[in-house]
Each structure stands twice: as structure tokens, then as C-alpha cells.
Scaffold this motif. Sequence first.
Motif, short mmCIF file in Angstrom:
data_model
loop_
_atom_site.label_atom_id
_atom_site.label_comp_id
_atom_site.label_asym_id
_atom_site.label_seq_id
_atom_site.Cartn_x
_atom_site.Cartn_y
_atom_site.Cartn_z
N THR A 152 0.85 -1.18 0.00
CA THR A 152 0.00 0.00 0.00
C THR A 152 0.89 1.23 0.00
N PHE A 153 0.70 2.10 -0.97
CA PHE A 153 1.56 3.27 -1.12
C PHE A 153 0.82 4.53 -0.68
N PRO A 154 1.49 5.36 0.12
CA PRO A 154 0.88 6.59 0.58
C PRO A 154 0.95 7.68 -0.48
N PHE A 155 0.24 8.76 -0.24
CA PHE A 155 0.28 9.90 -1.14
C PHE A 155 1.73 10.42 -1.23
N PRO A 156 2.25 10.60 -2.45
CA PRO A 156 3.66 11.04 -2.60
C PRO A 156 3.81 12.54 -2.39
N HIS B 87 3.16 -1.71 -12.85
CA HIS B 87 2.61 -2.78 -13.68
C HIS B 87 2.33 -4.04 -12.88
N ARG B 88 2.46 -3.94 -11.56
CA ARG B 88 2.05 -5.03 -10.69
C ARG B 88 0.90 -4.55 -9.81
N VAL B 89 0.16 -5.49 -9.29
CA VAL B 89 -0.98 -5.13 -8.44
C VAL B 89 -0.47 -4.42 -7.19
N HIS B 90 -1.05 -3.27 -6.89
CA HIS B 90 -0.70 -2.54 -5.68
C HIS B 90 -1.91 -1.73 -5.22
N ARG B 91 -1.80 -1.18 -4.04
CA ARG B 91 -2.90 -0.42 -3.45
C ARG B 91 -2.38 0.98 -3.12
N ILE B 92 -3.28 1.98 -3.19
CA ILE B 92 -2.92 3.34 -2.83
C ILE B 92 -3.86 3.82 -1.73
N ASP B 93 -3.40 4.78 -0.93
CA ASP B 93 -4.27 5.30 0.13
C ASP B 93 -4.72 6.73 -0.19
N PHE B 94 -4.80 7.04 -1.49
CA PHE B 94 -5.26 8.36 -1.93
C PHE B 94 -6.10 8.20 -3.20
N HIS B 95 -6.76 9.29 -3.59
CA HIS B 95 -7.60 9.27 -4.79
C HIS B 95 -6.76 9.56 -6.04
N VAL B 96 -7.11 8.89 -7.13
CA VAL B 96 -6.53 9.19 -8.44
C VAL B 96 -7.67 9.35 -9.44
N VAL B 97 -7.69 10.47 -10.14
CA VAL B 97 -8.66 10.71 -11.21
C VAL B 97 -7.87 10.96 -12.49
N MET B 98 -8.11 10.14 -13.50
CA MET B 98 -7.41 10.28 -14.77
C MET B 98 -8.42 10.64 -15.86
N LEU B 99 -8.18 11.76 -16.55
CA LEU B 99 -8.98 12.17 -17.70
C LEU B 99 -8.13 11.95 -18.95
#
Length: 296
Positions: free
Chosen positions: A15-19, A47-59
Motif C-alpha cells: 500500500t503506497f501513501p500519497f507522494p 505494472h504489478r498489483v498494488h494499493r494506494i491510500d489516496f484518490h486518483v482521477v485520470m482524464l
Amino acid sequence: MTDRSPEAAGDGIRTFPFPADLSVGGVGMQIGPMGTDRTWHADAPLHRVHRIDFHVVMLFTEGPVRHMIDFAEYEAGAGDLLWIRPGQVHRFSQESVYRGTVLTMQPGFLPRATVEATGLYRYDLPPLLHPDPDRLTALQAALDQLRREYEDTATLPLSLHTAVLRHTLTAALLRLAHLAASSAETSRQHTDSTFTRFRDAVEQDFATNHSVSAYADALGYSRRTLVRAVRAATGETPKGFIDKRVVLEAKRLLAHTDLPIGRVGAAVGFPDAANFSKFFHLHTGQTPVAFRAELR
């Protein structure tokens, strides 16, 4: 930079925190272009399965882009958005080119009232959004304004700069949240009630009932009626829909728990571990053991 260990996460997925170190001024958000030179996270295995503890919105401005979120594959085109929420497992595609605008937000950057108003933790809403031209234009304008405010670190002191960012971010998120809620409502309105009842029944009983005939009998439909409704709503057969839900739950248990393979199988309706392994391999091309090992 630190991340929560597999032991802390409890499932072996990092699980990766907000950078924050990559954010202008260290504020709890980032916005900028997506491209080959973008640094997403200093040591995240994109490119591997991972988790984040923040929001990501991609347009996206180009497509198609295939992206896995919670073990479901989504394909986004130009003008589409993907919204990944904290705690969701995801994986970038090595075959796709990510171009457009990306917004990331740290939990706690916005006040509670704004979080509730914008539905930041509505995990029931679809991650893939298809705005119509008018909404896309408005969203793009809101994100462009947010990006200008984010990059302007000279006009205001940091405290005021952060306050302006929060207000501008809130305006963009309100548009985004309305789009997500509208998409979900439109989907519900266009879904046949026969399928809706079947879907709800599967969600409740998939761990113990894999029989199309049993669902048809319980709902008071003929098998033919059920087949017709499910195919019209999803393009799948009822059996395919049930199996897909069972596979998703099995993947979640394999990824998020340390349950033995036999207990995972039993939890999704396969008392015999060998039968579960055959079923899982048939639908994924991997054994449960191999699938779990790939994530660890």
C-alpha cells in the motif's frame, strides 16, 4: 519514502501513501499531465498489483487504455475518466499509453463536509465515467483552472494558496461527483427489472448458489426469460454472470486474506478444493496458488 508493509496491510499487497514529496509546495494534491515522463510514485510497481491510500482521477485524451481496478478490467477512451479511490487494488497496463490529465488527492486535504458532498468514498459508484461533450468541456475547464492555481505558487502565501486550492478542487469534484452519480442512476434506469432482481439475488447468494435454475425458480421466472434479460443487460449468460461474481470474490479472498486455498473455495461455494482449483483455472487461466503468488 515509506509504505505499509505486507504484514501491516494483512494481505501481501503493498500500500503506497500519497507522494507528498512530489507535490508542489507539499500540499495534499497534485494535478498535471500524464505522459511517458511522469513520475507516479518513486518506488510503486505500476505494472504489478498494488494499493494506494489516496484518490486518483485520470482524464484521458487518447485511448484505448486498459486499467485493472479491484480485479475488474476497464477500457477507457479519449474523453473518459477513471476514478480510483483509497484502498482499491489496481494495476497499470504496460500495453496502454496514458495521456491526458491526472489529479491525485490525499485523504484529509478536504474538510469533512466537502468529502460528504462530493461522495469521495462512494465505492458503489462506477470507476469508469463517460461524460457527454458538455460535461466533458466543463470538467476539463475546472481541471485546467485547478492546475493553474496549483502551479501558481508565487501570487499568494502558502496558507492562502492552499485555501484557494481546496475551494477550486471542491468545485471540480462537485462536477465529477454529479457525473458519477448520474452515470449510476442512468445505468439503473436502463437496466431491466428482471435482471436487477437476478443481480441482487446473485449478490446475496453467490457463495452458496451457482444454479441458474435455482435462481429462476426463486424469482418466479422461466429459465428462458432469465437468459433473455441477463443477455440484454450484460451480453452474458446467467451462468457466466454468476461465475464472474464467484471468481471476483475468490480473487478478493486470495489477495486480501491468508486463508488456505481450500477455505477460499469453501467460502465461494466449493467444498472440494480440487473442484475449486479447476473452476478458478478454467476462468482465469491460473491456479489459485499461482494467482496469489503473483500478487505477493
